[in-house]
Design a protein around this motif. Structure first.
Motif, mmCIF file in Angstrom:
data_model
loop_
_atom_site.group_PDB
_atom_site.id
_atom_site.type_symbol
_atom_site.label_atom_id
_atom_site.label_comp_id
_atom_site.label_asym_id
_atom_site.label_seq_id
_atom_site.Cartn_x
_atom_site.Cartn_y
_atom_site.Cartn_z
ATOM 1 N N LYS A 57 43.379 63.092 72.587
ATOM 2 C CA LYS A 57 43.977 61.984 71.832
ATOM 3 C C LYS A 57 43.501 61.984 70.380
ATOM 4 C CE LYS A 57 40.545 58.329 72.656
ATOM 5 N NZ LYS A 57 40.336 56.964 73.199
ATOM 6 N N GLU A 58 42.282 62.465 70.136
ATOM 7 C CA GLU A 58 41.779 62.523 68.764
ATOM 8 C C GLU A 58 42.636 63.459 67.909
ATOM 9 O OE1 GLU A 58 39.820 62.571 71.420
ATOM 10 O OE2 GLU A 58 38.685 60.717 71.116
ATOM 11 N N ALA A 59 43.087 64.559 68.493
ATOM 12 C CA ALA A 59 43.944 65.493 67.757
ATOM 13 C C ALA A 59 45.277 64.836 67.406
ATOM 14 C CB ALA A 59 44.175 66.752 68.586
ATOM 15 N N ILE A 60 45.793 64.030 68.333
ATOM 16 C CA ILE A 60 47.040 63.310 68.069
ATOM 17 C C ILE A 60 46.820 62.283 66.967
ATOM 18 C CG2 ILE A 60 48.788 61.775 69.058
ATOM 19 C CD1 ILE A 60 48.258 63.078 71.764
ATOM 20 N N PHE A 61 45.718 61.559 67.060
ATOM 21 C CA PHE A 61 45.389 60.540 66.056
ATOM 22 C C PHE A 61 45.282 61.172 64.675
ATOM 23 C CE2 PHE A 61 42.470 57.939 63.588
ATOM 24 C CZ PHE A 61 42.917 56.650 63.843
ATOM 25 N N CYS A 62 44.587 62.291 64.578
ATOM 26 C CA CYS A 62 44.422 62.977 63.298
ATOM 27 C C CYS A 62 45.767 63.384 62.717
ATOM 28 C CB CYS A 62 43.541 64.210 63.466
ATOM 29 S SG CYS A 62 41.800 63.853 63.764
ATOM 30 N N GLU A 63 46.659 63.872 63.569
ATOM 31 C CA GLU A 63 47.963 64.315 63.078
ATOM 32 C C GLU A 63 48.778 63.131 62.557
ATOM 33 O OE1 GLU A 63 50.838 66.776 61.844
ATOM 34 O OE2 GLU A 63 48.864 67.326 62.607
ATOM 35 N N LEU A 64 48.687 61.991 63.235
ATOM 36 C CA LEU A 64 49.405 60.803 62.768
ATOM 37 C C LEU A 64 48.920 60.379 61.380
ATOM 38 C CD1 LEU A 64 49.555 58.629 66.010
ATOM 39 C CD2 LEU A 64 51.481 59.720 64.840
ATOM 40 N N GLY A 120 34.399 52.016 66.085
ATOM 41 C CA GLY A 120 33.430 53.066 65.769
ATOM 42 C C GLY A 120 33.851 54.416 66.299
ATOM 43 N N ALA A 121 35.179 54.598 66.470
ATOM 44 C CA ALA A 121 35.675 55.833 67.072
ATOM 45 C C ALA A 121 36.481 56.672 66.091
ATOM 46 C CB ALA A 121 36.539 55.500 68.295
ATOM 47 N N MET A 122 36.161 56.572 64.817
ATOM 48 C CA MET A 122 36.892 57.342 63.818
ATOM 49 C C MET A 122 36.596 58.836 63.968
ATOM 50 S SD MET A 122 38.856 57.117 61.064
ATOM 51 C CE MET A 122 38.567 55.561 60.198
ATOM 52 N N PRO A 123 37.619 59.651 64.239
ATOM 53 C CA PRO A 123 37.381 61.094 64.323
ATOM 54 C C PRO A 123 36.803 61.623 63.010
ATOM 55 C CG PRO A 123 39.525 60.533 65.232
ATOM 56 C CD PRO A 123 39.006 59.299 64.569
ATOM 57 N N GLU A 124 35.864 62.547 63.101
ATOM 58 C CA GLU A 124 35.193 63.056 61.914
ATOM 59 C C GLU A 124 36.168 63.719 60.949
ATOM 60 O OE1 GLU A 124 32.333 63.675 59.170
ATOM 61 O OE2 GLU A 124 32.238 62.431 60.992
ATOM 62 N N GLU A 125 37.163 64.395 61.467
ATOM 63 C CA GLU A 125 38.150 65.049 60.606
ATOM 64 C C GLU A 125 38.879 64.027 59.738
ATOM 65 O OE1 GLU A 125 42.046 68.046 60.903
ATOM 66 O OE2 GLU A 125 41.009 67.377 62.722
ATOM 67 N N VAL A 126 39.225 62.882 60.340
ATOM 68 C CA VAL A 126 39.908 61.821 59.594
ATOM 69 C C VAL A 126 38.953 61.196 58.591
ATOM 70 C CG1 VAL A 126 41.019 59.562 59.776
ATOM 71 C CG2 VAL A 126 41.552 61.351 61.429
ATOM 72 N N ARG A 127 37.707 61.010 58.993
ATOM 73 C CA ARG A 127 36.712 60.415 58.088
ATOM 74 C C ARG A 127 36.550 61.285 56.829
ATOM 75 N NH1 ARG A 127 33.177 56.679 59.609
ATOM 76 N NH2 ARG A 127 33.448 57.246 61.802
#
Length: 209
Positions: A57-64, A120-127
């Protein structure tokens, strides 16, 4: 008759877009508590098919987030280098930022980010993407403020402090847009109102003081 490679590619692209659109709705409702199972159910596909396109789901979140907040450092630099006076270019930059807060997709992206921050669940890539983009924005704004001070269009003072004031103002507008998007769209301020914070004090204003 078997499908052509081009037809298969179109199907894959459509399926991926469907997953992302479904994920947008699920994340908006559940925040980072959403699971890839929830997303697959929303898209009406199997869990296995969802995993064919995204690892988690983190990969999906990052893509969005990347779709609506692209990693494009040249975006702000183009505004810095566009024709016009420094004041006009600064106005264009602020207008673009304020206007984006009232648009549906960028606002949804900020809502997703708010969910991630709260949990507190921000993916590091997005951060990292957001940090880089924010620093690029501040650098562009500072350059235009310095140039505007030289041209007499921006009030004198510490450029870093003026950037901090503008950043706080824009952050407040973002929070307002997240809290009550309909009210924000109805009363979104003209960028010229915000830019008054940076205008030099006129002789008339000095006399009235």
């Amino acid at each position: 008759m078997p499908r052509t490679p081009e037809a298969n590619q179109r199907i894959r692209e459509a399926q991926r877009a469907r997953i992302l659109e479904s994920a947008r709705s699920v994340f908006a409702r559940k925040g980072m508590d959403a699971t890839i199972t929830d997303i697959a159910a929303e898209a009406q596909i199997s869990l296995g098919l969802a995993y064919r396109y995204f690892d988690d789901k983190e990969a999906i979140f990052c893509e969005l987030i990347k779709q609506t907040i692209p990693d494009n450092p040249a975006e702000f630099q183009k505004l810095v280098e566009m024709p016009g006076t420094p004041g006009e270019r600064l106005a264009a930059l602020i207008s673009g930022i304020v206007g984006a807060r009232g648009q549906r997709e960028p606002l949804e992206a900020h809502q997703l980010l708010q969910h991630a921050l709260e949990t507190g669940a921000m993916p590091e890539e997005v951060r990292q993407l957001l940090g880089k983009r924010y620093q690029t924005l501040l650098a562009a704004m500072r350059q235009l403020i310095v140039e505007g001070q030289a041209s007499g269009e921006v009030a004198p003072g510490d450029p870093d402090q003026l950037v901090a004031v503008m950043g706080a103002c824009l952050d407040g507008l973002t929070r307002w847009a997240l809290r009550d998007p309909e009210q924000f769209r109805a009363y979104v301020p003209d960028a010229r109102i915000i830019l008054r914070l940076l205008l030099p004090v006129t002789n008339e204003e000095k006399v009235s003081e």
